[in-house]
Enzyme design. Structure first.
Site, PDB file in Angstrom:
ATOM      1  CE  LYS A  16      45.495  48.892  35.375  1.00  0.00           C
ATOM      2  NZ  LYS A  16      44.788  47.598  35.178  1.00  0.00           N
ATOM      3  NE  ARG A  36      43.985  49.064  41.600  1.00  0.00           N
ATOM      4  CZ  ARG A  36      44.894  48.543  40.777  1.00  0.00           C
ATOM      5  NH1 ARG A  36      45.926  49.255  40.402  1.00  0.00           N
ATOM      6  NH2 ARG A  36      44.759  47.345  40.322  1.00  0.00           N
ATOM      7  NE  ARG A  85      49.738  39.740  34.315  1.00  0.00           N
ATOM      8  CZ  ARG A  85      49.112  40.780  34.855  1.00  0.00           C
ATOM      9  NH1 ARG A  85      49.213  41.966  34.300  1.00  0.00           N
ATOM     10  NH2 ARG A  85      48.381  40.611  35.930  1.00  0.00           N
ATOM     11  NE  ARG A 114      50.579  40.668  38.722  1.00  0.00           N
ATOM     12  CZ  ARG A 114      50.003  41.816  38.356  1.00  0.00           C
ATOM     13  NH1 ARG A 114      50.573  42.578  37.422  1.00  0.00           N
ATOM     14  NH2 ARG A 114      48.880  42.218  38.895  1.00  0.00           N
ATOM     15  NE  ARG A 145      44.441  41.358  40.040  1.00  0.00           N
ATOM     16  CZ  ARG A 145      45.134  40.840  39.015  1.00  0.00           C
ATOM     17  NH1 ARG A 145      45.284  39.532  38.902  1.00  0.00           N
ATOM     18  NH2 ARG A 145      45.678  41.628  38.127  1.00  0.00           N
TER      19      ARG A 145
HETATM   20  P1  AP5 Z   1      48.752  44.059  31.241  1.00  0.00           P
HETATM   21  O1  AP5 Z   1      49.326  45.140  30.390  1.00  0.00           O
HETATM   22  O2  AP5 Z   1      49.626  43.436  32.279  1.00  0.00           O
HETATM   23  O3  AP5 Z   1      47.379  44.544  31.907  1.00  0.00           O
HETATM   24  P2  AP5 Z   1      47.151  45.478  33.167  1.00  0.00           P
HETATM   25  O4  AP5 Z   1      45.911  46.250  32.903  1.00  0.00           O
HETATM   26  O5  AP5 Z   1      48.395  46.269  33.492  1.00  0.00           O
HETATM   27  O6  AP5 Z   1      46.857  44.360  34.248  1.00  0.00           O
HETATM   28  P3  AP5 Z   1      47.308  44.214  35.747  1.00  0.00           P
HETATM   29  O7  AP5 Z   1      46.902  42.823  36.156  1.00  0.00           O
HETATM   30  O8  AP5 Z   1      48.746  44.568  35.951  1.00  0.00           O
HETATM   31  O9  AP5 Z   1      46.376  45.239  36.428  1.00  0.00           O
HETATM   32  P4  AP5 Z   1      46.001  45.303  37.885  1.00  0.00           P
HETATM   33  O10 AP5 Z   1      45.343  46.626  37.903  1.00  0.00           O
HETATM   34  O11 AP5 Z   1      45.203  44.190  38.441  1.00  0.00           O
HETATM   35  O12 AP5 Z   1      47.394  45.108  38.611  1.00  0.00           O
HETATM   36  P5  AP5 Z   1      48.345  46.097  39.396  1.00  0.00           P
HETATM   37  O13 AP5 Z   1      49.721  45.613  39.197  1.00  0.00           O
HETATM   38  O14 AP5 Z   1      48.038  47.515  39.095  1.00  0.00           O
HETATM   39  O15 AP5 Z   1      48.180  42.919  30.256  1.00  0.00           O
HETATM   40  C1  AP5 Z   1      47.637  41.728  30.784  1.00  0.00           C
HETATM   41  C2  AP5 Z   1      47.959  40.534  29.838  1.00  0.00           C
HETATM   42  O16 AP5 Z   1      47.293  40.758  28.601  1.00  0.00           O
HETATM   43  C3  AP5 Z   1      49.457  40.390  29.498  1.00  0.00           C
HETATM   44  O17 AP5 Z   1      49.764  39.023  29.398  1.00  0.00           O
HETATM   45  C4  AP5 Z   1      49.595  41.072  28.139  1.00  0.00           C
HETATM   46  O18 AP5 Z   1      50.657  40.497  27.386  1.00  0.00           O
HETATM   47  C5  AP5 Z   1      48.222  40.781  27.524  1.00  0.00           C
HETATM   48  N1  AP5 Z   1      47.786  41.839  26.626  1.00  0.00           N
HETATM   49  C6  AP5 Z   1      47.941  43.194  26.785  1.00  0.00           C
HETATM   50  N2  AP5 Z   1      47.397  43.845  25.757  1.00  0.00           N
HETATM   51  C7  AP5 Z   1      46.833  42.892  24.931  1.00  0.00           C
HETATM   52  C8  AP5 Z   1      46.123  42.935  23.701  1.00  0.00           C
HETATM   53  N3  AP5 Z   1      45.812  44.087  23.091  1.00  0.00           N
HETATM   54  N4  AP5 Z   1      45.709  41.765  23.153  1.00  0.00           N
HETATM   55  C9  AP5 Z   1      45.982  40.559  23.764  1.00  0.00           C
HETATM   56  N5  AP5 Z   1      46.684  40.469  24.922  1.00  0.00           N
HETATM   57  C10 AP5 Z   1      47.099  41.629  25.497  1.00  0.00           C
HETATM   58  O19 AP5 Z   1      47.860  45.829  40.912  1.00  0.00           O
HETATM   59  C11 AP5 Z   1      48.100  44.591  41.540  1.00  0.00           C
HETATM   60  C12 AP5 Z   1      47.655  44.698  42.998  1.00  0.00           C
HETATM   61  O20 AP5 Z   1      48.436  45.714  43.690  1.00  0.00           O
HETATM   62  C13 AP5 Z   1      46.206  45.125  43.236  1.00  0.00           C
HETATM   63  O21 AP5 Z   1      45.325  44.009  43.181  1.00  0.00           O
HETATM   64  C14 AP5 Z   1      46.290  45.737  44.631  1.00  0.00           C
HETATM   65  O22 AP5 Z   1      46.330  44.759  45.632  1.00  0.00           O
HETATM   66  C15 AP5 Z   1      47.633  46.442  44.598  1.00  0.00           C
HETATM   67  N6  AP5 Z   1      47.526  47.843  44.140  1.00  0.00           N
HETATM   68  C16 AP5 Z   1      48.051  48.364  42.984  1.00  0.00           C
HETATM   69  N7  AP5 Z   1      47.743  49.667  42.882  1.00  0.00           N
HETATM   70  C17 AP5 Z   1      47.014  49.984  43.977  1.00  0.00           C
HETATM   71  C18 AP5 Z   1      46.387  51.183  44.427  1.00  0.00           C
HETATM   72  N8  AP5 Z   1      46.433  52.314  43.695  1.00  0.00           N
HETATM   73  N9  AP5 Z   1      45.709  51.146  45.595  1.00  0.00           N
HETATM   74  C19 AP5 Z   1      45.634  50.002  46.314  1.00  0.00           C
HETATM   75  N10 AP5 Z   1      46.195  48.829  45.948  1.00  0.00           N
HETATM   76  C20 AP5 Z   1      46.877  48.822  44.790  1.00  0.00           C
END
Ligand code: AP5
Length: 210
Positions: free
Chosen positions: A8, A83, A122, A155, A166
């Site tokens: 994402k 979410r 990552r 992270r 997660r």
């Molecule tokens: P990346 O682009 O970082 O993936 P992502 O989907 O953004 O993953 P996240 O881990 O950031 O998602 P998340 O939803 O768990 O975390 P968030 O920060 O929102 O890519 C991942 C890896 O893959 C990277 O190394 C990249 O280089 C690689 N990659 C990408 N594309 C690729 C490809 N095509 N091929 C190969 N490799 C590739 O949330 C974190 C925490 O915050 C949550 O757990 C929760 O506690 C809190 N939080 C956030 N939002 C909310 C909400 N709305 N409500 C409540 N709590 C929330």
């Protein structure tokens, strides 16, 4: 939308550059708050470390404040929000009050084994937030950012147990949000395997068609 590790953040950055509209990530907002030890960050930290969602009442005010900033007037790409169903309802009410709406919802679909590999490898720059992967997208110098030479870190929530927690939270709490957008005809599901550029082309094709 999409499970943790679906890409994402990676794709939202590419969309931001392409469409010149802001990428707003709830995860980035929360991590910044944790780093600064703001009241939001202090409350959010323990949930994030366990891989659980931060409670809606803690997060919603911050999202509203961010969406009302000037740079979001021409539009925005939300990453990681909404979410839960209450978050989706709150977003709908907020956008109505702002005389706008959700145009399009893209869900990036990636098999679970691949998600675990992506998250485990990552690395993120502490200074500018640029993301790498130790195998799929390594930096030129190990441990250093290509863009700003900042230090790369893993992270806290990218440890194996937390990754699995997660993924489970996503299936339980976020899948109903996808069903809601599907029922409203807004959801486009895009295969997330392949290179970053291939996935981007698929998303772009869907968004432009819509
Ligand atoms: P990346 O682009 O970082 O993936 P992502 O989907 O953004 O993953 P996240 O881990 O950031 O998602 P998340 O939803 O768990 O975390 P968030 O920060 O929102 O890519 C991942 C890896 O893959 C990277 O190394 C990249 O280089 C690689 N990659 C990408 N594309 C690729 C490809 N095509 N091929 C190969 N490799 C590739 O949330 C974190 C925490 O915050 C949550 O757990 C929760 O506690 C809190 N939080 C956030 N939002 C909310 C909400 N709305 N409500 C409540 N709590 C929330």
């Amino acid at each position: 939308m999409g499970p943790p590790g679906a890409g994402k953040g990676t794709q939202a950055k590419l969309l931001e550059e392409h469409f010149k509209v802001r990428h707003i990530s709830s995860g980035d907002l929360l991590r910044a708050a944790v780093k600064k030890k703001t009241p939001l960050g202090v409350q959010a930290q323990c949930y994030m470390e366990r891989g659980e969602l931060v409670p809606d009442d803690v997060l919603l005010g911050t999202i509203e404040e961010r969406l009302r900033q000037d740079d979001a007037r021409v539009g925005f790409i939300l990453d990681g929000f909404p979410r839960t169903l209450p978050q989706a309802d709150a977003l709908c009410t907020l956008l109505q009050a702002m005389d706008t709406r959700v145009d399009d919802v893209t869900s990036i679909e990636v098999p679970r084994e691949e998600l675990v590999k992506r998250l485990g490898g990552r690395r993120t720059c502490r200074e500018c937030g640029t993301m790498y992967h130790v195998d799929f997208n390594p930096p030129r110098t190990p441990g250093r950012c290509d863009e700003c030479n900042g230090e790369l870190y893993q992270r806290d929530d990218d440890k194996e147990d937390t990754i699995l927690a997660r993924l489970e939270v996503y299936d339980r709490q976020t899948a109903p949000v996808l069903n809601k957008y599907r029922a409203h005809g807004l959801l486009r599901e895009v295969a997330g395997l392949g290179t970053r550029e291939q996935v981007f082309e698929r998303i772009l094709a869907q968004v432009q068609k819509h």
